[in-house]
Design an enzyme around this catalytic site. Structure first.
Site, PDB file in Angstrom:
ATOM      1  CG  HIS A 203      30.950  44.365  38.439  1.00 44.74           C
ATOM      2  ND1 HIS A 203      30.026  44.637  37.473  1.00 44.74           N
ATOM      3  CD2 HIS A 203      31.707  45.485  38.555  1.00 44.74           C
ATOM      4  CE1 HIS A 203      30.210  45.862  37.018  1.00 44.74           C
ATOM      5  NE2 HIS A 203      31.226  46.407  37.651  1.00 44.74           N
TER       6      HIS A 203
HETATM    7  C1  UD1 Z   1      36.207  48.231  39.162  1.00 51.81           C
HETATM    8  C2  UD1 Z   1      35.628  49.641  39.221  1.00 51.81           C
HETATM    9  C3  UD1 Z   1      34.183  49.611  38.780  1.00 51.81           C
HETATM   10  C4  UD1 Z   1      34.035  48.922  37.443  1.00 51.81           C
HETATM   11  C5  UD1 Z   1      34.700  47.555  37.461  1.00 51.81           C
HETATM   12  C6  UD1 Z   1      34.678  46.958  36.081  1.00 51.81           C
HETATM   13  C7  UD1 Z   1      36.560  51.086  40.976  1.00 51.81           C
HETATM   14  C8  UD1 Z   1      36.348  51.696  42.301  1.00 51.81           C
HETATM   15  N1  UD1 Z   1      35.664  50.171  40.574  1.00 51.81           N
HETATM   16  O1  UD1 Z   1      35.492  47.454  40.108  1.00 51.81           O
HETATM   17  O2  UD1 Z   1      33.705  50.931  38.663  1.00 51.81           O
HETATM   18  O3  UD1 Z   1      32.667  48.770  37.166  1.00 51.81           O
HETATM   19  O4  UD1 Z   1      36.061  47.703  37.870  1.00 51.81           O
HETATM   20  O5  UD1 Z   1      34.808  45.582  36.095  1.00 51.81           O
HETATM   21  O6  UD1 Z   1      37.509  51.414  40.308  1.00 51.81           O
HETATM   22  N2  UD1 Z   1      40.055  41.023  41.137  1.00 51.81           N
HETATM   23  C9  UD1 Z   1      40.729  39.916  40.718  1.00 51.81           C
HETATM   24  N3  UD1 Z   1      41.374  39.973  39.525  1.00 51.81           N
HETATM   25  C10 UD1 Z   1      41.385  41.080  38.747  1.00 51.81           C
HETATM   26  C11 UD1 Z   1      40.702  42.218  39.196  1.00 51.81           C
HETATM   27  C12 UD1 Z   1      40.033  42.164  40.391  1.00 51.81           C
HETATM   28  O7  UD1 Z   1      40.737  38.889  41.379  1.00 51.81           O
HETATM   29  O8  UD1 Z   1      41.999  41.062  37.653  1.00 51.81           O
HETATM   30  C13 UD1 Z   1      39.290  40.943  42.417  1.00 51.81           C
HETATM   31  C14 UD1 Z   1      40.134  41.301  43.645  1.00 51.81           C
HETATM   32  O9  UD1 Z   1      39.688  40.500  44.692  1.00 51.81           O
HETATM   33  C15 UD1 Z   1      39.737  42.730  43.898  1.00 51.81           C
HETATM   34  C16 UD1 Z   1      38.273  42.760  43.468  1.00 51.81           C
HETATM   35  O10 UD1 Z   1      38.197  41.861  42.375  1.00 51.81           O
HETATM   36  O11 UD1 Z   1      39.899  43.112  45.229  1.00 51.81           O
HETATM   37  C17 UD1 Z   1      37.783  44.117  43.063  1.00 51.81           C
HETATM   38  O12 UD1 Z   1      38.610  44.682  42.044  1.00 51.81           O
HETATM   39  P1  UD1 Z   1      38.680  46.283  41.865  1.00 51.81           P
HETATM   40  O13 UD1 Z   1      39.470  46.610  40.657  1.00 51.81           O
HETATM   41  O14 UD1 Z   1      39.077  46.925  43.132  1.00 51.81           O
HETATM   42  O15 UD1 Z   1      37.185  46.695  41.670  1.00 51.81           O
HETATM   43  P2  UD1 Z   1      36.084  46.119  40.674  1.00 51.81           P
HETATM   44  O16 UD1 Z   1      34.998  45.512  41.483  1.00 51.81           O
HETATM   45  O17 UD1 Z   1      36.708  45.293  39.626  1.00 51.81           O
HETATM   46  N1  UDP Z   2      32.349  42.144  29.743  1.00 53.35           N
HETATM   47  C1  UDP Z   2      33.142  41.148  29.167  1.00 53.35           C
HETATM   48  N2  UDP Z   2      33.184  39.929  29.795  1.00 53.35           N
HETATM   49  C2  UDP Z   2      32.499  39.643  30.922  1.00 53.35           C
HETATM   50  C3  UDP Z   2      31.690  40.670  31.487  1.00 53.35           C
HETATM   51  C4  UDP Z   2      31.655  41.906  30.887  1.00 53.35           C
HETATM   52  O1  UDP Z   2      33.767  41.367  28.133  1.00 53.35           O
HETATM   53  O2  UDP Z   2      32.601  38.514  31.432  1.00 53.35           O
HETATM   54  C5  UDP Z   2      32.310  43.455  29.103  1.00 53.35           C
HETATM   55  C6  UDP Z   2      30.933  43.950  28.758  1.00 53.35           C
HETATM   56  O3  UDP Z   2      30.536  43.453  27.500  1.00 53.35           O
HETATM   57  C7  UDP Z   2      31.118  45.452  28.766  1.00 53.35           C
HETATM   58  C8  UDP Z   2      32.144  45.653  29.844  1.00 53.35           C
HETATM   59  O4  UDP Z   2      32.804  44.409  30.018  1.00 53.35           O
HETATM   60  O5  UDP Z   2      31.654  45.890  27.539  1.00 53.35           O
HETATM   61  C9  UDP Z   2      31.463  46.074  31.114  1.00 53.35           C
HETATM   62  O6  UDP Z   2      32.356  46.013  32.159  1.00 53.35           O
HETATM   63  P1  UDP Z   2      31.918  45.797  33.663  1.00 53.35           P
HETATM   64  O7  UDP Z   2      30.550  45.258  33.740  1.00 53.35           O
HETATM   65  O8  UDP Z   2      33.011  45.025  34.298  1.00 53.35           O
HETATM   66  O9  UDP Z   2      32.011  47.276  34.252  1.00 53.35           O
HETATM   67  P2  UDP Z   2      31.063  48.549  34.209  1.00 53.35           P
HETATM   68  O10 UDP Z   2      30.651  48.786  32.806  1.00 53.35           O
HETATM   69  O11 UDP Z   2      29.926  48.297  35.135  1.00 53.35           O
HETATM   70  O12 UDP Z   2      31.945  49.628  34.755  1.00 53.35           O
END
Ligand code: UD1
Ligand code: UDP
Length: 355
Positions: A203
């Site tokens: 991601h």
């Molecule tokens: C965010 C964090 C990242 C973290 C990740 C955990 C920032 C800059 N990034 O990244 O550090 O590792 O969360 O998962 O804060 N979207 C949906 N539904 C949701 C959420 C997101 O469809 O419930 C889609 C949207 O298209 C959105 C994209 O995912 O634009 C990215 O979501 P965003 O929260 O901006 O960043 P993450 O990639 O989730």
């Molecule tokens: N996780 C989850 N379901 C998923 C993918 C990840 O519960 O489908 C959990 C994972 O076990 C960990 C956390 O989400 O505890 C990690 O989040 P993510 O990878 O989204 O973000 P990051 O840690 O890189 O910020």
């Protein structure tokens, strides 16, 4: 005494699950969900499964460009801080919700406690690196989860009120592993066999937003010939569709799963291939070889200890690691004793009452 906690993204719900119920023994905690993550399987499922207190506020900010997302959070958080007048604001990790939570507090001279402080990738192109550096420098109490975190903070001149309490995600795994074994049936549901599949997550923006990097990753997974389970983050699904990438039938593409299913998938996997921060650590907790599809990691101890290998997104490097990477050394104690939440409570008591 009132603590105001700000969460917004999936990993923060899991971190808060390990801390909120502990600090509520002593403090009046007000929980704010920024709404950065909002899909049911990116948000609500964690509150339900992990018994996280219902947020007192949900700002419903949603997705958007960094400036707009962070700026809107800032505006809304400030209103709540002025109304609630907390003694301290607690933030986790390195997302836009973390930075907004900390900055809104700092501007109002409210002390900030940062859980998971001090981590660095030394790659300022990552939004997370920007968020964590800025947050650390405006925090009053810092909880680095590792020795490296303490060292990084010291190098940036942050030496006071720094406490290595261990990692709250280690607490979470210990707290919820038994429940996962009781409740999760994902292994049966997906027809998986213990130790016979690879668990993958992707991601990180640097991988999804670059067609070449994402193409390489998908090719390596396809060519490995292994059975692979891939719970797809909505960001990744969107880019895979946009780029028109396809997967072999040995790859089980599934929706994001809840934490209990995720722990189960990790526990019974052969290896874990990821670009996630949290999943790299969980691979270590579960004693699974971890292959990290990034050019660097904040969790350097897992690499030094031989349980994590950094392969970037070169197709051959990913493929070779999937086939060959096998940790050879005994695991060292990197992430503390699984009681980080309790230690955070004790330190916050001292920090707040002695002010
Ligand atoms: C965010 C964090 C990242 C973290 C990740 C955990 C920032 C800059 N990034 O990244 O550090 O590792 O969360 O998962 O804060 N979207 C949906 N539904 C949701 C959420 C997101 O469809 O419930 C889609 C949207 O298209 C959105 C994209 O995912 O634009 C990215 O979501 P965003 O929260 O901006 O960043 P993450 O990639 O989730
Ligand atoms: N996780 C989850 N379901 C998923 C993918 C990840 O519960 O489908 C959990 C994972 O076990 C960990 C956390 O989400 O505890 C990690 O989040 P993510 O990878 O989204 O973000 P990051 O840690 O890189 O910020």
């Amino acid at each position: 005494m009132k603590i105001l906690t700000v969460v917004g993204a999936r990993p923060q719900f899991i971190k808060a699950a390990a801390v909120s119920n502990v600090i509520r023994d002593e403090f009046n905690e007000v929980l704010i969900h920024t709404g950065q993550h909002y899909d049911e399987n990116m948000s609500k499922i964690f509150f339900d499964e992990l018994n996280i207190p219902k947020p007192d506020y949900n700002l419903g900010i949603g997705s958007g460009n960094h400036g707009k997302q962070t700026g809107t959070m800032l505006i809304e958080l400030e209103k709540i801080y002025l109304q609630e007048k907390p003694d301290l604001v607690l933030v986790y990790g390195d997302t836009n919700s973390t930075l907004a939570g900390a900055l809104a507090a700092s501007k109002l001279l409210i002390p900030v406690a940062h859980v998971e402080a001090g981590l660095r990738s030394f790659n300022m192109k990552m939004p997370e690196e920007q968020n964590r550096i800025l947050t650390d420098h405006i925090s009053s109490v810092l909880f680095p989860p590792t020795k490296t975190g303490v060292y990084n903070l010291k190098n940036e001149g942050i030496k006071e009120h720094v406490y290595n309490v261990g990692d709250v995600m280690f607490d979470a795994v210990i707290d919820f592993k038994k429940l996962a074994m009781e409740k999760s049936n994902i292994i049966d549901r997906l027809n998986l066999y213990n130790g016979k599949y690879i668990l993958t997550t992707i991601h990180r923006a640097e991988n999804t937003n670059d067609i070449h990097r994402l193409e390489n990753i998908v090719s390596a997974l396809n060519d490995s010939g292994k059975e692979i389970v891939l719970p797809l983050h909505p960001r990744t699904r969107k880019y895979i569709d946009d780029y028109g990438l396809t997967f072999s039938d040995k790859i089980k593409l599934i929706e994001p799963v809840g934490y209990l299913d995720m722990i189960s998938l990790e526990m019974y996997s052969e290896k874990i291939v990821t670009d996630s921060g949290g999943v790299q650590k969980e691979a270590f907790f579960m004693k699974k070889p971890c292959i990290t599809m990034r050019d660097e990691t904040e969790w350097v101890e897992t690499v030094e200890n031989g349980w994590n290998i950094i392969v970037g997104t070169n197709e051959n490097n990913i493929l070779n690691a999937i086939v060959e990477f096998t940790p050879e050394r005994k695991q060292e104690d990197i992430f503390g004793d699984g009681k980080a939440g309790k230690k955070i409570l004790d330190i916050l008591k001292k920090e707040i009452y002695n002010k």
